[in-house]
Design an enzyme around this catalytic site. Structure first.
Site, mmCIF file in Angstrom:
data_model
loop_
_atom_site.group_PDB
_atom_site.id
_atom_site.type_symbol
_atom_site.label_atom_id
_atom_site.label_comp_id
_atom_site.label_asym_id
_atom_site.label_seq_id
_atom_site.Cartn_x
_atom_site.Cartn_y
_atom_site.Cartn_z
ATOM 1 N N ARG A 52 -14.206 3.525 -78.761
ATOM 2 C CA ARG A 52 -15.162 3.056 -79.780
ATOM 3 C C ARG A 52 -16.294 4.072 -79.959
ATOM 4 O O ARG A 52 -16.728 4.348 -81.079
ATOM 5 C CB ARG A 52 -15.714 1.677 -79.386
ATOM 6 C CG ARG A 52 -16.551 1.030 -80.472
ATOM 7 C CD ARG A 52 -16.832 -0.434 -80.178
ATOM 8 N NE ARG A 52 -17.719 -0.604 -79.036
ATOM 9 C CZ ARG A 52 -18.071 -1.786 -78.521
ATOM 10 N NH1 ARG A 52 -17.608 -2.909 -79.058
ATOM 11 N NH2 ARG A 52 -18.876 -1.865 -77.481
ATOM 12 N N LYS A 151 -21.188 1.636 -83.786
ATOM 13 C CA LYS A 151 -22.189 1.194 -82.809
ATOM 14 C C LYS A 151 -23.280 2.263 -82.751
ATOM 15 O O LYS A 151 -23.317 3.098 -81.843
ATOM 16 C CB LYS A 151 -21.536 0.940 -81.450
ATOM 17 C CG LYS A 151 -22.383 0.044 -80.580
ATOM 18 C CD LYS A 151 -21.592 -0.560 -79.460
ATOM 19 C CE LYS A 151 -22.487 -1.165 -78.402
ATOM 20 N NZ LYS A 151 -23.433 -2.160 -78.873
ATOM 21 N N GLU A 184 -22.144 -12.631 -86.597
ATOM 22 C CA GLU A 184 -22.224 -12.504 -85.132
ATOM 23 C C GLU A 184 -23.632 -12.819 -84.661
ATOM 24 O O GLU A 184 -24.478 -13.215 -85.470
ATOM 25 C CB GLU A 184 -21.785 -11.098 -84.687
ATOM 26 C CG GLU A 184 -22.615 -9.975 -85.263
ATOM 27 C CD GLU A 184 -22.163 -8.582 -84.816
ATOM 28 O OE1 GLU A 184 -21.375 -8.454 -83.868
ATOM 29 O OE2 GLU A 184 -22.625 -7.610 -85.431
HETATM 30 N N1 PMP Z 1 -22.081 -7.333 -81.595
HETATM 31 C C1 PMP Z 1 -23.119 -6.482 -81.423
HETATM 32 C C2 PMP Z 1 -24.031 -6.209 -82.571
HETATM 33 C C3 PMP Z 1 -23.341 -5.871 -80.169
HETATM 34 O O1 PMP Z 1 -24.365 -5.032 -80.005
HETATM 35 C C4 PMP Z 1 -22.474 -6.169 -79.101
HETATM 36 C C5 PMP Z 1 -22.714 -5.559 -77.742
HETATM 37 N N2 PMP Z 1 -22.102 -4.302 -77.651
HETATM 38 C C6 PMP Z 1 -21.396 -7.058 -79.323
HETATM 39 C C7 PMP Z 1 -21.239 -7.612 -80.586
HETATM 40 C C8 PMP Z 1 -20.417 -7.367 -78.238
HETATM 41 O O2 PMP Z 1 -19.569 -6.256 -78.038
HETATM 42 P P1 PMP Z 1 -18.934 -5.930 -76.624
HETATM 43 O O3 PMP Z 1 -18.158 -7.105 -76.209
HETATM 44 O O4 PMP Z 1 -18.081 -4.719 -76.881
HETATM 45 O O5 PMP Z 1 -20.072 -5.652 -75.694
#
Ligand code: PMP
Length: 292
Positions: A52, A151, A184
């Site tokens: 990622r 990200k 989210e």
């Molecule tokens: N959405 C956002 C905006 C985030 O910052 C995160 C944390 N990385 C997540 C979802 C969850 O992703 P992950 O399970 O890969 O940590």
């Protein structure tokens, strides 16, 4: 054991971990990052996190001066030097120092930073009783602006959500997209459960392709639960039997209240608890081994 931070090929103390005020990560949020967990000496979903990271870098045309395999090695070494078996890793690649203009061509060398820390997260009680949460007016970035799949270091959208959560006195909030569908949380993915079926918004609704989200979908499949990635609205959240967030830091955390509507029995529901249990089993055994 004093904390050791990786900074551009060197392992330095927290005090010595300094970068230029001309870094475009600082000036413009120009960069990318990952938050990763280490459980029991194993880096959970290390390849997925690095994939990622490198995908985010490609999308914003940021050259990471390490190959992915080299990055994995550096990650392992930083953890070893911190003698940490359980904790949280913050991996940051910024565009690097440039001038005061936006132009990334003036920032020829990216900065790479790895911070490894103990993790303080929700108390165990919260996993059983669930969180209170609210929906907020701040909408998720649209994919034709800053795509939420990247990200990036530009988390202002999420920070505005966090401010609204703080004002409402809750720890996490629900963000909708500009069409009014649930996207989210400020830093977590969201799931709802209705009549035994598990739903989560597809990434085109504005969700990050969460690695915990993917792990939970896989676990749900294995346990025989039906999972549907389809758009849903706040109404569906209000009337759900169970609601939970997923994320690297938060793991699988139940929601007991949304906008003053009690969810289910007002505590973590049975499917959420089952998924959390299986998730915690998985993280103990899965991952890249850093220690023998
Ligand atoms: N959405 C956002 C905006 C985030 O910052 C995160 C944390 N990385 C997540 C979802 C969850 O992703 P992950 O399970 O890969 O940590």
């Amino acid at each position: 054991m004093a904390q050791v931070i990786y900074l551009n090929g060197k392992y330095v103390s927290k005090e010595d971990a300094q970068i230029s005020v001309y870094d475009h990560g600082f000036l413009y949020g120009d960069g990318i990052f990952e938050g990763i967990r280490i459980y029991n000496g194993n880096i959970f979903k290390s390849r997925e996190h690095l994939d990622r990271l490198y995908d985010s870098a490609k999308s914003i045309m940021l050259d990471i001066p390490l190959k992915q395999s080299e990055m994995q090695e550096v990650l392992n070494e930083t953890i070893r030097r911190n003698e940490l078996r359980d904790g949280y890793i913050r991996l940051v690649v910024s565009r690097g120092p440039g001038d005061l203009g936006l132009d990334p061509r003036r920032s020829p060398k990216a900065n790479i930073i790895i911070i490894v820390e103990q993790l303080s997260i929700y108390p165990e009680e919260a996993y059983i009783n669930g969180l209170k949460t609210v929906s907020v007016s701040t909408r998720r970035n649209v994919p034709d602006a800053l795509n939420p799949k990247i990200k990036s270091l530009n988390y202002l959208n999420n920070i505005l959500v966090k401010i609204q959560a703080n004002l409402a006195g809750v720890g996490e909030a629900i963000m909708l997209n500009s069409q009014g569908y649930v996207a989210e949380g400020s830093s977590d993915n969201i799931f709802i459960i209705k009549r035994g079926v598990i739903f989560t918004p597809p990434c085109y609704c504005g969700a990050l392709e969460g690695i915990t989200r993917a792990a939970i979908i896989e676990i749900s499949d294995k346990l025989g639960y039906k999972v549907k990635e389809e758009p849903f609205t706040l109404h569906d959240v209000y009337v759900a039997d169970e609601v939970f967030f997923t994320g690297t830091a938060a793991e699988v955390i139940a929601v007991r209240e949304v906008d003053a509507r009690t969810i289910g029995e007002g505590k973590a529901g049975p499917i959420t608890m089952n998924l959390l249990k299986e998730f915690r089993k998985l993280v103990e055994i899965d991952g890249v081994k850093v220690y023998e």
